[in-house]
Design an enzyme around this catalytic site. Structure first.
Site, PDB file in Angstrom:
ATOM      1  N   LYS A 107      20.298  60.363 -22.904  1.00  0.00           N
ATOM      2  CA  LYS A 107      20.014  59.078 -23.580  1.00  0.00           C
ATOM      3  C   LYS A 107      20.469  57.903 -22.719  1.00  0.00           C
ATOM      4  O   LYS A 107      19.728  56.945 -22.513  1.00  0.00           O
ATOM      5  CB  LYS A 107      20.748  59.012 -24.944  1.00  0.00           C
ATOM      6  CG  LYS A 107      20.417  60.143 -25.895  1.00  0.00           C
ATOM      7  CD  LYS A 107      21.099  59.954 -27.229  1.00  0.00           C
ATOM      8  CE  LYS A 107      22.601  59.983 -27.183  1.00  0.00           C
ATOM      9  NZ  LYS A 107      23.181  61.298 -26.797  1.00  0.00           N
ATOM     10  N   ARG A 127      23.427  56.926 -35.877  1.00  0.00           N
ATOM     11  CA  ARG A 127      23.878  58.308 -35.758  1.00  0.00           C
ATOM     12  C   ARG A 127      24.073  58.971 -37.102  1.00  0.00           C
ATOM     13  O   ARG A 127      24.406  60.148 -37.158  1.00  0.00           O
ATOM     14  CB  ARG A 127      25.209  58.310 -35.031  1.00  0.00           C
ATOM     15  CG  ARG A 127      25.203  58.978 -33.683  1.00  0.00           C
ATOM     16  CD  ARG A 127      26.574  58.823 -33.110  1.00  0.00           C
ATOM     17  NE  ARG A 127      26.854  59.749 -32.076  1.00  0.00           N
ATOM     18  CZ  ARG A 127      26.831  59.444 -30.787  1.00  0.00           C
ATOM     19  NH1 ARG A 127      26.496  58.242 -30.394  1.00  0.00           N
ATOM     20  NH2 ARG A 127      27.155  60.355 -29.909  1.00  0.00           N
ATOM     21  N   ARG A 160      29.001  65.835 -15.733  1.00  0.00           N
ATOM     22  CA  ARG A 160      28.848  64.370 -15.678  1.00  0.00           C
ATOM     23  C   ARG A 160      30.080  63.682 -15.085  1.00  0.00           C
ATOM     24  O   ARG A 160      31.209  64.008 -15.411  1.00  0.00           O
ATOM     25  CB  ARG A 160      28.601  63.822 -17.081  1.00  0.00           C
ATOM     26  CG  ARG A 160      28.616  62.289 -17.098  1.00  0.00           C
ATOM     27  CD  ARG A 160      28.144  61.695 -18.379  1.00  0.00           C
ATOM     28  NE  ARG A 160      28.682  62.350 -19.546  1.00  0.00           N
ATOM     29  CZ  ARG A 160      28.186  62.214 -20.759  1.00  0.00           C
ATOM     30  NH1 ARG A 160      27.123  61.465 -20.956  1.00  0.00           N
ATOM     31  NH2 ARG A 160      28.734  62.827 -21.774  1.00  0.00           N
ATOM     32  N   ARG A 168      34.700  61.698 -18.457  1.00  0.00           N
ATOM     33  CA  ARG A 168      35.075  61.179 -19.777  1.00  0.00           C
ATOM     34  C   ARG A 168      35.996  62.168 -20.476  1.00  0.00           C
ATOM     35  O   ARG A 168      35.776  63.375 -20.398  1.00  0.00           O
ATOM     36  CB  ARG A 168      33.809  60.993 -20.622  1.00  0.00           C
ATOM     37  CG  ARG A 168      33.302  59.569 -20.618  1.00  0.00           C
ATOM     38  CD  ARG A 168      31.958  59.411 -21.238  1.00  0.00           C
ATOM     39  NE  ARG A 168      31.749  60.072 -22.508  1.00  0.00           N
ATOM     40  CZ  ARG A 168      30.579  60.043 -23.156  1.00  0.00           C
ATOM     41  NH1 ARG A 168      29.556  59.390 -22.647  1.00  0.00           N
ATOM     42  NH2 ARG A 168      30.443  60.658 -24.306  1.00  0.00           N
ATOM     43  N   ARG A 177      31.545  67.918 -30.830  1.00  0.00           N
ATOM     44  CA  ARG A 177      30.526  66.866 -30.665  1.00  0.00           C
ATOM     45  C   ARG A 177      29.148  67.385 -31.047  1.00  0.00           C
ATOM     46  O   ARG A 177      28.376  66.695 -31.716  1.00  0.00           O
ATOM     47  CB  ARG A 177      30.509  66.367 -29.211  1.00  0.00           C
ATOM     48  CG  ARG A 177      31.658  65.429 -28.904  1.00  0.00           C
ATOM     49  CD  ARG A 177      31.768  65.130 -27.426  1.00  0.00           C
ATOM     50  NE  ARG A 177      30.671  64.358 -26.903  1.00  0.00           N
ATOM     51  CZ  ARG A 177      30.381  64.255 -25.613  1.00  0.00           C
ATOM     52  NH1 ARG A 177      31.117  64.902 -24.715  1.00  0.00           N
ATOM     53  NH2 ARG A 177      29.381  63.515 -25.219  1.00  0.00           N
TER      54      ARG A 177
HETATM   55  P1  AP5 Z   1      23.639  61.074 -20.118  1.00  0.00           P
HETATM   56  O1  AP5 Z   1      22.473  60.190 -19.843  1.00  0.00           O
HETATM   57  O2  AP5 Z   1      24.994  60.523 -19.875  1.00  0.00           O
HETATM   58  O3  AP5 Z   1      23.502  61.732 -21.574  1.00  0.00           O
HETATM   59  P2  AP5 Z   1      23.731  61.115 -23.029  1.00  0.00           P
HETATM   60  O4  AP5 Z   1      22.694  61.672 -23.914  1.00  0.00           O
HETATM   61  O5  AP5 Z   1      23.869  59.623 -22.954  1.00  0.00           O
HETATM   62  O6  AP5 Z   1      25.096  61.826 -23.344  1.00  0.00           O
HETATM   63  P3  AP5 Z   1      26.431  61.294 -24.050  1.00  0.00           P
HETATM   64  O7  AP5 Z   1      27.403  62.434 -23.926  1.00  0.00           O
HETATM   65  O8  AP5 Z   1      26.859  59.971 -23.486  1.00  0.00           O
HETATM   66  O9  AP5 Z   1      25.997  61.139 -25.490  1.00  0.00           O
HETATM   67  P4  AP5 Z   1      26.934  61.081 -26.695  1.00  0.00           P
HETATM   68  O10 AP5 Z   1      25.949  60.781 -27.730  1.00  0.00           O
HETATM   69  O11 AP5 Z   1      27.804  62.236 -26.946  1.00  0.00           O
HETATM   70  O12 AP5 Z   1      28.006  59.961 -26.246  1.00  0.00           O
HETATM   71  P5  AP5 Z   1      28.265  58.483 -26.735  1.00  0.00           P
HETATM   72  O13 AP5 Z   1      28.880  57.745 -25.620  1.00  0.00           O
HETATM   73  O14 AP5 Z   1      27.059  57.914 -27.398  1.00  0.00           O
HETATM   74  O15 AP5 Z   1      23.427  62.399 -19.224  1.00  0.00           O
HETATM   75  C1  AP5 Z   1      24.377  63.438 -19.253  1.00  0.00           C
HETATM   76  C2  AP5 Z   1      24.485  64.063 -17.850  1.00  0.00           C
HETATM   77  O16 AP5 Z   1      23.255  64.691 -17.512  1.00  0.00           O
HETATM   78  C3  AP5 Z   1      24.744  63.051 -16.721  1.00  0.00           C
HETATM   79  O17 AP5 Z   1      25.585  63.630 -15.769  1.00  0.00           O
HETATM   80  C4  AP5 Z   1      23.350  62.777 -16.124  1.00  0.00           C
HETATM   81  O18 AP5 Z   1      23.410  62.438 -14.759  1.00  0.00           O
HETATM   82  C5  AP5 Z   1      22.670  64.119 -16.341  1.00  0.00           C
HETATM   83  N1  AP5 Z   1      21.231  64.006 -16.608  1.00  0.00           N
HETATM   84  C6  AP5 Z   1      20.632  63.134 -17.460  1.00  0.00           C
HETATM   85  N2  AP5 Z   1      19.311  63.349 -17.485  1.00  0.00           N
HETATM   86  C7  AP5 Z   1      19.075  64.406 -16.650  1.00  0.00           C
HETATM   87  C8  AP5 Z   1      17.908  65.122 -16.272  1.00  0.00           C
HETATM   88  N3  AP5 Z   1      16.689  64.805 -16.763  1.00  0.00           N
HETATM   89  N4  AP5 Z   1      18.025  66.153 -15.405  1.00  0.00           N
HETATM   90  C9  AP5 Z   1      19.246  66.494 -14.901  1.00  0.00           C
HETATM   91  N5  AP5 Z   1      20.399  65.854 -15.213  1.00  0.00           N
HETATM   92  C10 AP5 Z   1      20.308  64.823 -16.083  1.00  0.00           C
HETATM   93  O19 AP5 Z   1      29.338  58.723 -27.893  1.00  0.00           O
HETATM   94  C11 AP5 Z   1      30.656  59.145 -27.619  1.00  0.00           C
HETATM   95  C12 AP5 Z   1      31.475  59.121 -28.909  1.00  0.00           C
HETATM   96  O20 AP5 Z   1      31.531  57.778 -29.421  1.00  0.00           O
HETATM   97  C13 AP5 Z   1      30.907  59.956 -30.065  1.00  0.00           C
HETATM   98  O21 AP5 Z   1      31.306  61.308 -29.995  1.00  0.00           O
HETATM   99  C14 AP5 Z   1      31.507  59.210 -31.279  1.00  0.00           C
HETATM  100  O22 AP5 Z   1      32.858  59.571 -31.475  1.00  0.00           O
HETATM  101  C15 AP5 Z   1      31.472  57.746 -30.850  1.00  0.00           C
HETATM  102  N6  AP5 Z   1      30.230  57.063 -31.270  1.00  0.00           N
HETATM  103  C16 AP5 Z   1      29.294  56.514 -30.449  1.00  0.00           C
HETATM  104  N7  AP5 Z   1      28.295  55.959 -31.171  1.00  0.00           N
HETATM  105  C17 AP5 Z   1      28.607  56.164 -32.468  1.00  0.00           C
HETATM  106  C18 AP5 Z   1      27.950  55.850 -33.687  1.00  0.00           C
HETATM  107  N8  AP5 Z   1      26.758  55.208 -33.712  1.00  0.00           N
HETATM  108  N9  AP5 Z   1      28.548  56.219 -34.854  1.00  0.00           N
HETATM  109  C19 AP5 Z   1      29.737  56.864 -34.859  1.00  0.00           C
HETATM  110  N10 AP5 Z   1      30.416  57.211 -33.743  1.00  0.00           N
HETATM  111  C20 AP5 Z   1      29.843  56.857 -32.540  1.00  0.00           C
END
Ligand code: AP5
Length: 231
Positions: free
Chosen positions: A25, A100, A139, A172, A183
């Site tokens: 994402k 979410r 990552r 992270r 998660r």
């Molecule tokens: P990346 O693009 O970083 O993936 P992502 O889907 O953004 O993964 P996240 O782990 O950041 O999502 P998340 O939803 O858990 O975290 P968030 O920060 O939102 O790609 C991942 C890896 O793969 C990278 O190394 C990249 O290079 C590689 N990659 C990408 N595409 C690729 C491809 N096509 N081929 C090969 N490699 C590839 O949330 C973190 C925490 O914050 C949550 O757990 C929660 O506690 C809190 N939080 C955030 N938002 C909310 C909300 N709305 N409500 C409540 N709590 C929230």
């Protein structure tokens, strides 16, 4: 101005990236926001910024995020509402990691209506669990500019150093293996119901997120173009 940064037209609405942790994402939301020159709004990044600054919201969110659970809706909704009221969001914006929960989606629907935006586009990133785990554990993120790398599939030229700005690459805290399971559980239980929520509203576009970054980018570009064409 670099070619990829040229605006490709008006977005004029919210695009939501919906998908499990590690589905790409953040990687794709940044690119799409750059193409349309609208803000990329990652609630995860916003919360991590609050933690880094030691704000009261950051203090509350820190232990919850470290456990891999979702931060309560009440905290996230206020943060998002304040952000999208800013003038730079007037031409649309790209959400990454929000909404979410169904409560967040309903609240967002009201906010968008109040601000005169059309229905959001939702990009659903589909990918299997084994690949997710590889992507999450591999990552690394630039501490300075936020660029995302992967030690397996997208390594920097020099280990531990960002190609763009020489910043240090870090893992992270919630990318540790023991936090990945909670998660993924939180995603299945609280976020996956949004797929049918948005599908019923006809706003969902499914993307095969297991392909390469360039292939996924291309699919998303076509999906957004067709959704814009459909009004
Ligand atoms: P990346 O693009 O970083 O993936 P992502 O889907 O953004 O993964 P996240 O782990 O950041 O999502 P998340 O939803 O858990 O975290 P968030 O920060 O939102 O790609 C991942 C890896 O793969 C990278 O190394 C990249 O290079 C590689 N990659 C990408 N595409 C690729 C491809 N096509 N081929 C090969 N490699 C590839 O949330 C973190 C925490 O914050 C949550 O757990 C929660 O506690 C809190 N939080 C955030 N938002 C909310 C909300 N709305 N409500 C409540 N709590 C929230």
């Amino acid at each position: 101005m670099a070619l990829e940064q040229r605006p490709v037209g008006k977005l004029d609405r919210a695009v939501i990236f919906l998908g499990p942790p590690g589905s790409g994402k953040g990687t794709q939301a940044k690119v799409l926001a750059g193409k349309y020159q609208v803000p990329h709004l990652s609630t995860g990044d916003m919360l991590r910024e609050h933690i880094a600054k030691g704000t009261p919201l950051g203090e509350k969110a820190k232990p919850i995020m470290a456990r891999g659970e979702l931060v309560p809706d009440s905290l996230v909704l206020k943060m998002v509402a304040e952000r999208i009221e800013r003038p730079d969001c007037s031409q649309g914006f790209v959400f990454d990691g929000f909404p979410r929960t169904v409560t967040q989606a309903k609240y967002l629907g009201e906010l968008l209506k109040r601000q005169g935006f059309k229905q959001p586009f939702v990009i659903h990133m589909i990918i299997g669990t084994a690949l997710l785990i590889r992507r999450i554990t591999g990552r690394r993120i630039c501490q300075a500019g936020g660029e995302i790398y992967n030690v397996y599939d997208r390594p920097p030229k020099v280990e531990g150093i960002c190609d763009n700005d020489g910043g240090e690459l870090i893992q992270r805290p919630d990318d540790r293996e023991e936090v990945i399971k909670p998660r993924l559980h939180a995603y299945e239980k609280l976020t996956a119901p949004l797929v049918s929520y948005y599908r019923h509203r006809g706003a969902l576009h499914e993307i095969d997120a297991s392909k390469s970054v360039a292939e996924v980018e291309e699919e998303i570009e076509q999906a957004v173009a067709s959704m814009r064409g459909a009004g």
